[in-house]
Design a protein around this motif. Sequence first.
Motif, PDB file in Angstrom:
ATOM      1  N   ALA A 214       0.828  -1.211   0.000  1.00  0.00           N
ATOM      2  CA  ALA A 214       0.000   0.000   0.000  1.00  0.00           C
ATOM      3  C   ALA A 214       0.855   1.250   0.000  1.00  0.00           C
ATOM      4  O   ALA A 214       0.561   2.226  -0.710  1.00  0.00           O
ATOM      5  CB  ALA A 214      -0.938  -0.022   1.202  1.00  0.00           C
ATOM      6  N   VAL A 215       1.921   1.258   0.802  1.00  0.00           N
ATOM      7  CA  VAL A 215       2.831   2.410   0.836  1.00  0.00           C
ATOM      8  C   VAL A 215       3.427   2.648  -0.552  1.00  0.00           C
ATOM      9  O   VAL A 215       3.516   3.787  -1.028  1.00  0.00           O
ATOM     10  CB  VAL A 215       3.948   2.187   1.877  1.00  0.00           C
ATOM     11  N   THR A 216       3.825   1.581  -1.215  1.00  0.00           N
ATOM     12  CA  THR A 216       4.399   1.697  -2.561  1.00  0.00           C
ATOM     13  C   THR A 216       3.389   2.259  -3.547  1.00  0.00           C
ATOM     14  O   THR A 216       3.715   3.153  -4.350  1.00  0.00           O
ATOM     15  CB  THR A 216       4.896   0.318  -3.047  1.00  0.00           C
ATOM     16  N   LEU A 217       2.172   1.770  -3.513  1.00  0.00           N
ATOM     17  CA  LEU A 217       1.138   2.277  -4.423  1.00  0.00           C
ATOM     18  C   LEU A 217       0.874   3.751  -4.167  1.00  0.00           C
ATOM     19  O   LEU A 217       0.808   4.557  -5.114  1.00  0.00           O
ATOM     20  CB  LEU A 217      -0.148   1.478  -4.242  1.00  0.00           C
ATOM     21  N   ILE A 218       0.716   4.134  -2.910  1.00  0.00           N
ATOM     22  CA  ILE A 218       0.427   5.532  -2.569  1.00  0.00           C
ATOM     23  C   ILE A 218       1.545   6.437  -3.052  1.00  0.00           C
ATOM     24  O   ILE A 218       1.296   7.488  -3.667  1.00  0.00           O
ATOM     25  CB  ILE A 218       0.226   5.672  -1.046  1.00  0.00           C
ATOM     26  N   TRP A 219       2.787   6.061  -2.786  1.00  0.00           N
ATOM     27  CA  TRP A 219       3.927   6.885  -3.197  1.00  0.00           C
ATOM     28  C   TRP A 219       3.990   7.010  -4.717  1.00  0.00           C
ATOM     29  O   TRP A 219       4.289   8.090  -5.254  1.00  0.00           O
ATOM     30  CB  TRP A 219       5.212   6.278  -2.651  1.00  0.00           C
ATOM     31  N   THR A 220       3.701   5.936  -5.423  1.00  0.00           N
ATOM     32  CA  THR A 220       3.711   5.972  -6.886  1.00  0.00           C
ATOM     33  C   THR A 220       2.634   6.916  -7.414  1.00  0.00           C
ATOM     34  O   THR A 220       2.892   7.738  -8.316  1.00  0.00           O
ATOM     35  CB  THR A 220       3.500   4.560  -7.449  1.00  0.00           C
ATOM     36  N   LEU A 221       1.432   6.832  -6.862  1.00  0.00           N
ATOM     37  CA  LEU A 221       0.331   7.672  -7.333  1.00  0.00           C
ATOM     38  C   LEU A 221       0.518   9.138  -6.951  1.00  0.00           C
ATOM     39  O   LEU A 221       0.029  10.030  -7.646  1.00  0.00           O
ATOM     40  CB  LEU A 221      -0.994   7.157  -6.758  1.00  0.00           C
ATOM     41  N   LEU A 222       1.218   9.394  -5.842  1.00  0.00           N
ATOM     42  CA  LEU A 222       1.486  10.779  -5.426  1.00  0.00           C
ATOM     43  C   LEU A 222       2.519  11.467  -6.315  1.00  0.00           C
ATOM     44  O   LEU A 222       2.503  12.689  -6.451  1.00  0.00           O
ATOM     45  CB  LEU A 222       1.978  10.816  -3.976  1.00  0.00           C
ATOM     46  N   ARG A 223       3.409  10.675  -6.904  1.00  0.00           N
ATOM     47  CA  ARG A 223       4.525  11.258  -7.651  1.00  0.00           C
ATOM     48  C   ARG A 223       4.413  11.135  -9.162  1.00  0.00           C
ATOM     49  O   ARG A 223       5.122  11.829  -9.886  1.00  0.00           O
ATOM     50  CB  ARG A 223       5.834  10.584  -7.208  1.00  0.00           C
ATOM     51  N   GLN A 224       3.535  10.254  -9.663  1.00  0.00           N
ATOM     52  CA  GLN A 224       3.528   9.990 -11.094  1.00  0.00           C
ATOM     53  C   GLN A 224       2.109   9.820 -11.620  1.00  0.00           C
ATOM     54  O   GLN A 224       1.165   9.594 -10.862  1.00  0.00           O
ATOM     55  CB  GLN A 224       4.327   8.719 -11.395  1.00  0.00           C
ATOM     56  N   SER A 225       1.998   9.894 -12.933  1.00  0.00           N
ATOM     57  CA  SER A 225       0.759   9.614 -13.652  1.00  0.00           C
ATOM     58  C   SER A 225       1.113   9.033 -15.012  1.00  0.00           C
ATOM     59  O   SER A 225       2.132   9.412 -15.606  1.00  0.00           O
ATOM     60  CB  SER A 225      -0.075  10.886 -13.830  1.00  0.00           C
ATOM     61  N   PRO A 226       0.293   8.126 -15.536  1.00  0.00           N
ATOM     62  CA  PRO A 226       0.583   7.588 -16.867  1.00  0.00           C
ATOM     63  C   PRO A 226       0.253   8.574 -17.979  1.00  0.00           C
ATOM     64  O   PRO A 226       0.598   8.327 -19.132  1.00  0.00           O
ATOM     65  CB  PRO A 226      -0.311   6.351 -16.938  1.00  0.00           C
ATOM     66  N   TYR A 227      -0.425   9.663 -17.641  1.00  0.00           N
ATOM     67  CA  TYR A 227      -0.828  10.640 -18.646  1.00  0.00           C
ATOM     68  C   TYR A 227       0.070  11.866 -18.570  1.00  0.00           C
ATOM     69  O   TYR A 227       0.295  12.429 -17.490  1.00  0.00           O
ATOM     70  CB  TYR A 227      -2.291  11.033 -18.445  1.00  0.00           C
ATOM     71  N   VAL A 228       0.583  12.281 -19.705  1.00  0.00           N
ATOM     72  CA  VAL A 228       1.553  13.370 -19.756  1.00  0.00           C
ATOM     73  C   VAL A 228       0.969  14.682 -19.246  1.00  0.00           C
ATOM     74  O   VAL A 228       1.688  15.523 -18.719  1.00  0.00           O
ATOM     75  CB  VAL A 228       2.072  13.526 -21.214  1.00  0.00           C
ATOM     76  N   ASN A 229      -0.345  14.855 -19.354  1.00  0.00           N
ATOM     77  CA  ASN A 229      -0.950  16.121 -18.925  1.00  0.00           C
ATOM     78  C   ASN A 229      -1.262  16.144 -17.425  1.00  0.00           C
ATOM     79  O   ASN A 229      -1.931  17.043 -16.951  1.00  0.00           O
ATOM     80  CB  ASN A 229      -2.223  16.406 -19.729  1.00  0.00           C
TER      81      ASN A 229
END
Length: 692
Positions: A214-229
């Motif tokens: 869960a920590v890994t998922l949260i950190w990934t979603l807080l810092r990145q997005s698959p969409y360039v915009n």
Amino acid sequence: FNVLYRKQTAKKHRTWEEDGFLVIHGKSMLLKNSSDTIISRGKHELALQVGDEIKVGQFDVLIDSLLHIGSPAPKPPQPKIASPKIAKTPLKHPINLVPVKATCSTPVSKKRIQEPESPAIFPKVFDQFKMHTVTDHINPDAENAILMNPPPDVLQKNGPCRTVVIDSLLAQHLRDYQIEGIRFMYDGVMGFRPDGGQGVLVAYEMGLGKTLMAVTLIWTLLRQSPYVNESSVISKCVIVCPKTLTENWRDEFRKWLGRNKVAVLVGDSSAAVRRFFANNVYSVMIIGYDRFRLDDETILNADFDLLICDEGHRLKNASTKSSQALNMVKTPRRIILTGTPIQNDLAEFYCMVDFVNPGFLGTYQAFKKRYETPIFRSRQTNASSFQIMEGKEALQDLANETSAYIIRKRSSVLLKHLPPRSEYVVFCAPSNEQKLLFRRIIQDLVGSTSYDSLLESGDFLKWILYFRKLSTAPCLLTRGSGVTEDFVNDPSLRHALASTSGGKLVFLKHFLTKLLQKTEEKVVLVSNFTKTLDVLEGLITSIGATFLRLDGSTSAKDRIKLINDFNRTDSKTSFAFLLSAKSGGAGINLVGASRLFLVDSDWNPAGDLQAMARIHRDGQKRPVYIYRLLCTGTIDEKIYQRQLSKLGLSDSLVDEKESSLVSMFSSEDLKDLFSFDDSTKSLTHESLGCPC
């Protein structure tokens, strides 16, 4: 550098407030906010590196990651989306950045699309793209990088895509089954499934690292997005868990990400809850189920992007106030973490599934007609062949329909990572004192009424409690335990009622004495009753051993200290850990012990499974032995049999296993609760029809 910064303050509890950039030229430093505005200047004498904390003017600054420096970079004009080419006007203080690599193909593909070369230091100019920065830790081209799945073709119309990668600081600690779970959760909350739902039920058994996932998922979603915009998928996440685990969750964030990468708030008061939503300082709030219910008005009126419910089997009853409040949350991104997705029946399973993906299984009435009723009928001992076939088909249909948003892993995946684990069911013959009291209770208190009348009476649960206590030790049936004064004061029973020589305790004393004398191993003793823990204290003291104790009276601060002290000391300092199953059976790590004893069993198998998982976890160095103690011929065995029935249902649905045990026991067996057989070696063994 990418940095986090805050105004200098003398407050004891400080958090990083904003993201920004630190530009170094010679000995001069420029601190810029996320809009590329210079907010402070300073000078430095020593070389800087990631992790340093420095002062720039009136700001404290934490260096988070390096923006790659190299040859002069061109200054870009305002780009056009259709043709994002960079002009060749040189900068006064040139900085060259590694470009973000983008893909909309499979995770292992290196196919790229054209993107601006140097966007990260000029977010105002490139705000159409809002690109996350490639760093040493977030680099899809790095060796062994763990990439998330790209959006499906139908979603790529949302705009240009890029690769999302797990931060290497976390990736290095992940195992294969955890990576699979993280990708499953990511696909779910991103809406990548064909059904478009954004809820996920993660049914990993205890000890498999759901918190790290869960920590890994949260950190990934807080810092990145698959969409360039988009620069990120979420900005705020709420984690709801039992109150006793809020500090554990905060410590897990600190363990894996450090204290400064993400601002985490424990919502332990109404003021804290309001503070979380009042500004952008905090990204994650950890809150107990009861506090969530008390502050539901504040939370439900606020906007946040992701809801995670730990020990999510607490949502098994849709009529509770906590469940009703959580179901009203606005965000469709919902994740349940639980090691026991089915505890009692399919109605509870429906509540959890309906929470993560509302309406996917229709109304409960429709669910009951289509699935629950035929499955229940097929599992009775008197079921016809047609009912059995109908139930199997309904069970398979339900498993197929829910598999898209439920992922299940058993603790067996740990076998190659941890020492072996062995479980034993120990049938202990009752003592003479227990036999006397069982016969007397049945004769005096139960014999005066029929079993049917007893089941219908309001005293039914009270008598169950008496039998459970007596199955452990006669001395638990004393004043204050609920039995009548006449019974307690009966001279012929006085000696028996004072006895601590229950069959389970006799076994336990001999076993623990041998362990203490012959080994350096430590033990955990688990009970559902605080009075039983009192008796166990006396037992441990009588053999000259030391112990620590955690129960409902233990504060959150003391819990952490007790656990750490037990895991760090030897058997001479703390030989035994006395644990209340209700207060400490979930979410704690007691790898300092290699043997665990379940002194009494719970009707709900989830509680016992949680307790049993406390010692077979990451960090365990010894082979693990777990002992379930049952007093033969008593209600102990009836409870254990009922657990087998419930676990059989869970195995059949979530794990897609064939369950044969459950058909051995019918609902009629419950009427046999108030009986005692002092001639059997094991009622359970006889019920199974084992030929040995």
